[in-house]
Scaffold this motif. Structure first.
Motif, PDB file in Angstrom:
ATOM      1  N   MET A 147      -0.179  29.498  16.838  1.00 55.24           N
ATOM      2  CA  MET A 147       1.013  28.844  17.135  1.00 55.24           C
ATOM      3  C   MET A 147       1.011  29.558  18.700  1.00 55.24           C
ATOM      4  SD  MET A 147       5.001  28.558  16.080  1.00 55.24           S
ATOM      5  CE  MET A 147       5.295  30.300  16.659  1.00 55.24           C
ATOM      6  N   PHE A 148       1.009  28.972  19.896  1.00 55.67           N
ATOM      7  CA  PHE A 148       1.260  29.609  21.146  1.00 55.67           C
ATOM      8  C   PHE A 148       2.057  28.671  21.917  1.00 55.67           C
ATOM      9  CE2 PHE A 148      -2.330  26.622  21.321  1.00 55.67           C
ATOM     10  CZ  PHE A 148      -2.194  26.049  22.520  1.00 55.67           C
ATOM     11  N   ILE A 149       2.639  29.212  23.069  1.00 54.09           N
ATOM     12  CA  ILE A 149       3.488  28.819  23.987  1.00 54.09           C
ATOM     13  C   ILE A 149       2.920  27.821  24.775  1.00 54.09           C
ATOM     14  CG2 ILE A 149       5.406  29.124  25.400  1.00 54.09           C
ATOM     15  CD1 ILE A 149       5.783  31.767  24.761  1.00 54.09           C
ATOM     16  N   GLU A 150       3.518  26.402  24.611  1.00 56.38           N
ATOM     17  CA  GLU A 150       2.909  25.437  25.651  1.00 56.38           C
ATOM     18  C   GLU A 150       3.617  25.092  26.776  1.00 56.38           C
ATOM     19  OE1 GLU A 150       2.484  21.008  24.456  1.00 56.38           O
ATOM     20  OE2 GLU A 150       0.461  22.001  23.728  1.00 56.38           O
ATOM     21  N   GLU A 151       4.960  25.175  26.670  1.00 55.93           N
ATOM     22  CA  GLU A 151       5.939  24.949  27.778  1.00 55.93           C
ATOM     23  C   GLU A 151       7.151  25.674  27.655  1.00 55.93           C
ATOM     24  OE1 GLU A 151       7.261  21.032  30.240  1.00 55.93           O
ATOM     25  OE2 GLU A 151       7.309  20.776  28.200  1.00 55.93           O
ATOM     26  N   LEU A 152       7.755  25.981  28.861  1.00 58.26           N
ATOM     27  CA  LEU A 152       8.770  26.559  28.800  1.00 58.26           C
ATOM     28  C   LEU A 152       9.884  25.898  29.773  1.00 58.26           C
ATOM     29  CD1 LEU A 152      10.895  29.232  28.134  1.00 58.26           C
ATOM     30  CD2 LEU A 152       9.950  30.482  30.472  1.00 58.26           C
ATOM     31  N   VAL A 153      11.205  25.558  29.288  1.00 59.53           N
ATOM     32  CA  VAL A 153      12.157  24.953  30.167  1.00 59.53           C
ATOM     33  C   VAL A 153      13.136  25.631  30.355  1.00 59.53           C
ATOM     34  CG1 VAL A 153      13.351  22.606  30.314  1.00 59.53           C
ATOM     35  CG2 VAL A 153      11.204  22.697  29.361  1.00 59.53           C
ATOM     36  N   VAL A 154      13.808  26.149  31.405  1.00 60.64           N
ATOM     37  CA  VAL A 154      15.109  26.781  31.712  1.00 60.64           C
ATOM     38  C   VAL A 154      16.171  25.768  32.385  1.00 60.64           C
ATOM     39  CG1 VAL A 154      14.032  29.050  31.767  1.00 60.64           C
ATOM     40  CG2 VAL A 154      14.059  27.790  33.797  1.00 60.64           C
ATOM     41  N   ASP A 155      17.335  25.832  31.997  1.00 58.94           N
ATOM     42  CA  ASP A 155      18.356  25.121  32.744  1.00 58.94           C
ATOM     43  C   ASP A 155      19.804  25.820  32.748  1.00 58.94           C
ATOM     44  OD1 ASP A 155      19.962  23.241  33.727  1.00 58.94           O
ATOM     45  OD2 ASP A 155      19.901  21.717  32.292  1.00 58.94           O
ATOM     46  N   GLY A 156      19.935  26.183  34.261  1.00 59.58           N
ATOM     47  CA  GLY A 156      21.351  27.096  34.169  1.00 59.58           C
ATOM     48  C   GLY A 156      21.214  28.547  33.730  1.00 59.58           C
ATOM     49  N   PHE A 157      19.882  28.986  33.536  1.00 60.95           N
ATOM     50  CA  PHE A 157      19.909  30.311  33.138  1.00 60.95           C
ATOM     51  C   PHE A 157      19.567  31.254  34.586  1.00 60.95           C
ATOM     52  CE2 PHE A 157      17.189  33.671  31.950  1.00 60.95           C
ATOM     53  CZ  PHE A 157      17.948  34.268  30.478  1.00 60.95           C
ATOM     54  N   LYS A 158      20.386  32.202  34.734  1.00 65.80           N
ATOM     55  CA  LYS A 158      20.453  33.123  35.757  1.00 65.80           C
ATOM     56  C   LYS A 158      20.193  32.317  37.251  1.00 65.80           C
ATOM     57  CE  LYS A 158      18.880  37.478  33.940  1.00 65.80           C
ATOM     58  NZ  LYS A 158      18.315  38.905  34.011  1.00 65.80           N
ATOM     59  N   SER A 159      18.786  32.638  37.731  1.00 68.02           N
ATOM     60  CA  SER A 159      18.634  32.011  38.966  1.00 68.02           C
ATOM     61  C   SER A 159      18.301  30.682  39.037  1.00 68.02           C
ATOM     62  CB  SER A 159      17.654  32.790  39.974  1.00 68.02           C
ATOM     63  OG  SER A 159      16.520  32.938  39.073  1.00 68.02           O
ATOM     64  N   TYR A 160      18.120  30.059  37.907  1.00 67.61           N
ATOM     65  CA  TYR A 160      17.748  28.610  37.656  1.00 67.61           C
ATOM     66  C   TYR A 160      19.086  27.691  37.677  1.00 67.61           C
ATOM     67  CZ  TYR A 160      12.989  30.749  37.499  1.00 67.61           C
ATOM     68  OH  TYR A 160      11.871  31.383  37.821  1.00 67.61           O
ATOM     69  N   GLY A 176       4.807  25.423  33.019  1.00 68.67           N
ATOM     70  CA  GLY A 176       3.847  25.231  31.947  1.00 68.67           C
ATOM     71  C   GLY A 176       2.874  24.148  32.736  1.00 68.67           C
ATOM     72  N   PRO A 177       1.789  23.908  32.000  1.00 67.86           N
ATOM     73  CA  PRO A 177       1.370  24.257  30.514  1.00 67.86           C
ATOM     74  C   PRO A 177       0.713  25.841  30.435  1.00 67.86           C
ATOM     75  CG  PRO A 177      -0.477  22.891  31.290  1.00 67.86           C
ATOM     76  CD  PRO A 177       0.703  22.912  32.140  1.00 67.86           C
ATOM     77  N   PHE A 178       0.896  26.401  29.443  1.00 67.45           N
ATOM     78  CA  PHE A 178       0.545  27.880  29.295  1.00 67.45           C
ATOM     79  C   PHE A 178      -0.784  27.968  28.791  1.00 67.45           C
ATOM     80  CE2 PHE A 178       5.087  28.450  29.972  1.00 67.45           C
ATOM     81  CZ  PHE A 178       5.168  29.925  30.329  1.00 67.45           C
ATOM     82  N   ASP A 179      -1.683  28.894  29.218  1.00 72.87           N
ATOM     83  CA  ASP A 179      -2.933  28.981  28.492  1.00 72.87           C
ATOM     84  C   ASP A 179      -2.677  29.823  27.027  1.00 72.87           C
ATOM     85  OD1 ASP A 179      -6.035  29.224  28.935  1.00 72.87           O
ATOM     86  OD2 ASP A 179      -5.279  31.124  28.204  1.00 72.87           O
ATOM     87  N   LYS A 180      -3.605  29.255  26.351  1.00 74.46           N
ATOM     88  CA  LYS A 180      -3.971  29.853  24.895  1.00 74.46           C
ATOM     89  C   LYS A 180      -3.721  31.339  24.779  1.00 74.46           C
ATOM     90  CE  LYS A 180      -5.318  28.950  20.242  1.00 74.46           C
ATOM     91  NZ  LYS A 180      -6.582  28.286  19.451  1.00 74.46           N
ATOM     92  N   GLN A 181      -4.384  31.976  25.637  1.00 78.94           N
ATOM     93  CA  GLN A 181      -4.653  33.617  25.594  1.00 78.94           C
ATOM     94  C   GLN A 181      -4.212  34.390  26.630  1.00 78.94           C
ATOM     95  OE1 GLN A 181      -9.091  33.427  25.468  1.00 78.94           O
ATOM     96  NE2 GLN A 181      -9.181  32.784  23.283  1.00 78.94           N
ATOM     97  N   PHE A 182      -4.176  33.986  27.864  1.00 78.65           N
ATOM     98  CA  PHE A 182      -3.621  34.953  28.899  1.00 78.65           C
ATOM     99  C   PHE A 182      -2.732  34.192  29.993  1.00 78.65           C
ATOM    100  CE2 PHE A 182      -3.995  37.098  32.919  1.00 78.65           C
ATOM    101  CZ  PHE A 182      -3.479  38.241  32.619  1.00 78.65           C
ATOM    102  N   ASN A 183      -1.725  34.472  30.355  1.00 74.69           N
ATOM    103  CA  ASN A 183      -0.927  34.121  31.485  1.00 74.69           C
ATOM    104  C   ASN A 183      -0.532  35.212  32.212  1.00 74.69           C
ATOM    105  OD1 ASN A 183      -0.536  30.989  30.573  1.00 74.69           O
ATOM    106  ND2 ASN A 183      -0.392  32.095  28.750  1.00 74.69           N
TER     107      ASN A 183
END
Length: 269
Positions: free
Chosen positions: A1-14, A21-28
Motif C-alpha cells: 500500500m502506498f500513497i497515490e494522491e493527496l488532496v487538501v482543502d482549506g488546510f493552512k495556506s491552501y 499527485g500522482p506519487f511515486d511508489k518508492q521515492f518522492n
C-alpha cells in the motif's frame, strides 16, 4: 500500500481544493520556492494520519489548521489521502477487496473532528488500527526525521533502537492492545471481587436464613395437615363428653332413688 494522491482543502495556506499527485511508489520529493507551502504538504499528511503531537505540525490546537483560522470565510479544513492497495500482500487486513483506500480527515472551527473511510464515517481508532496493521504510526517519535535528528538516531540507546524496530515491524500495535486488554481484565477482576464479596457477606446469609424459614414453614405445614382432620371432630367430641356426663349423673340419681325406696320398706316392716 502506498500513497497515490493527496488532496487538501482549506488546510493552512491552501484555501481552495488542491490535489497533489500522482506519487511515486518508492521515492518522492517536494520542491518549491520559500513560502510556497512545501512544509504544509507534509503537515497535511501527518494530520490525516492522526498525529497527536501538534507541535510536529507547528500549531497549538486543531483550529489553527484551518485556513487563516476561519477568518477568511473558510470554516473547515479537509485532507484526503488516496492509497493504492493493488498489492494485497502489503495491504491492511480486511481490505483485500479494495484496490484503492480513501481516508479523509476533517476539522471544523469549534473543535468538531471526524474521519471518513471510503466515504463512510468511522472512529479514529479504526483508522489507527488500519495504519498500525501496515506498520505505519505517525505518533512514533521516529516517524519524522527532521534536520539535526540524524545524529540522534545514530546515537540511540539499545532500548530506543528496539522501540524503533518494533514500530517499523508493526509489533508495537499488538503490545499496546495487550496492555489495554490487561487493563480491562484488571478492571473486570475488581468487579468480580466485589460480586464475590456481596455474595459471601449479604446474599449467601440471606439465602441461608430463607432456607431455614422455609424448613420451619414446611414443618408447620406438615403438622397442620395432620391436625386439620380433628378440627371437624372436636365439636362432636365435646357433645359426646357432655352427654356422657349427664348419663353418669342420671345413673347416680337413679341409684340414690332405689336406695331410698328400700330404706323406707325396711322401716315399715
Amino acid at each position: 500500500m502506498f500513497i497515490e494522491e493527496l488532496v487538501v482543502d482549506g488546510f493552512k495556506s491552501y484555501s481552495t481544493r488542491t490535489a497533489v499527485g500522482p506519487f511515486d511508489k518508492q521515492f518522492n520529493a517536494i520542491t518549491g520556492l520559500n513560502g510556497s507551502g512545501k512544509s504544509n504538504i507534509l503537515d497535511s499528511l501527518c494530520f490525516v494520519l492522526g498525529i497527536s503531537n501538534l507541535t510536529q505540525v507547528r500549531v497549538a490546537n486543531l483550529s489553527e489548521l484551518v485556513y487563516k483560522q476561519g477568518q477568511a470565510g473558510v470554516t473547515k479544513a479537509s485532507v484526503t489521502v488516496v492509497f493504492n492497495n493493488e498489492d494485497k500482500s502489503c495491504g491492511p487486513v480486511g481490505y483485500e477487496m479494495h484496490d484503492k483506500i480513501t481516508i479523509t480527515r476533517q476539522i471544523i472551527i469549534g473543535g468538531r473532528n471526524r474521519y471518513l473511510l471510503n466515504s463512510h464515517n468511522v472512529q479514529a481508532n479504526q483508522i489507527q488500527n488500519l495504519f498500525h496493521s501496515v506498520g505505519l504510526n505517525v505518533n512514533n517519535p521516529h516517524f519524522l526525521i527532521m534536520q539535526g535528528r540524524i545524529t540522534k538516531v545514530i546515537n540511540m540507546k539499545p532500548q530506543e533502537t528496539l522501540s524503533m524496530i518494533e514500530e517499523a515491524a508493526g509489533t508495537r500495535m499488538y503490545e499496546n492492545k495487550k496492555a489495554g486488554a490487561l487493563k480491562t481484565l484488571e478492571k473486570k477482576q475488581v468487579r468480580v471481587d466485589e460480586c464475590n464479596r456481596l455474595l459471601s457477606e449479604e446474599i449467601t446469609p440471606t439465602l441461608e436464613k430463607l432456607a431455614k424459614d422455609r424448613s420451619n414453614y414446611m414443618l408447620w405445614q406438615s403438622n397442620n395437615n395432620e391436625i386439620e382432620p380433628w378440627h371437624d371432630f372436636a365439636p362432636h367430641l365435646n357433645t359426646c363428653r357432655c352427654r356422657g356426663a349427664w348419663m353418669v349423673r342420671i345413673a347416680s340419681l337413679r341409684s340414690l332413688k332405689l336406695s331410698s325406696s328400700r330404706s323406707q320398706r325396711i322401716s315399715k316392716q
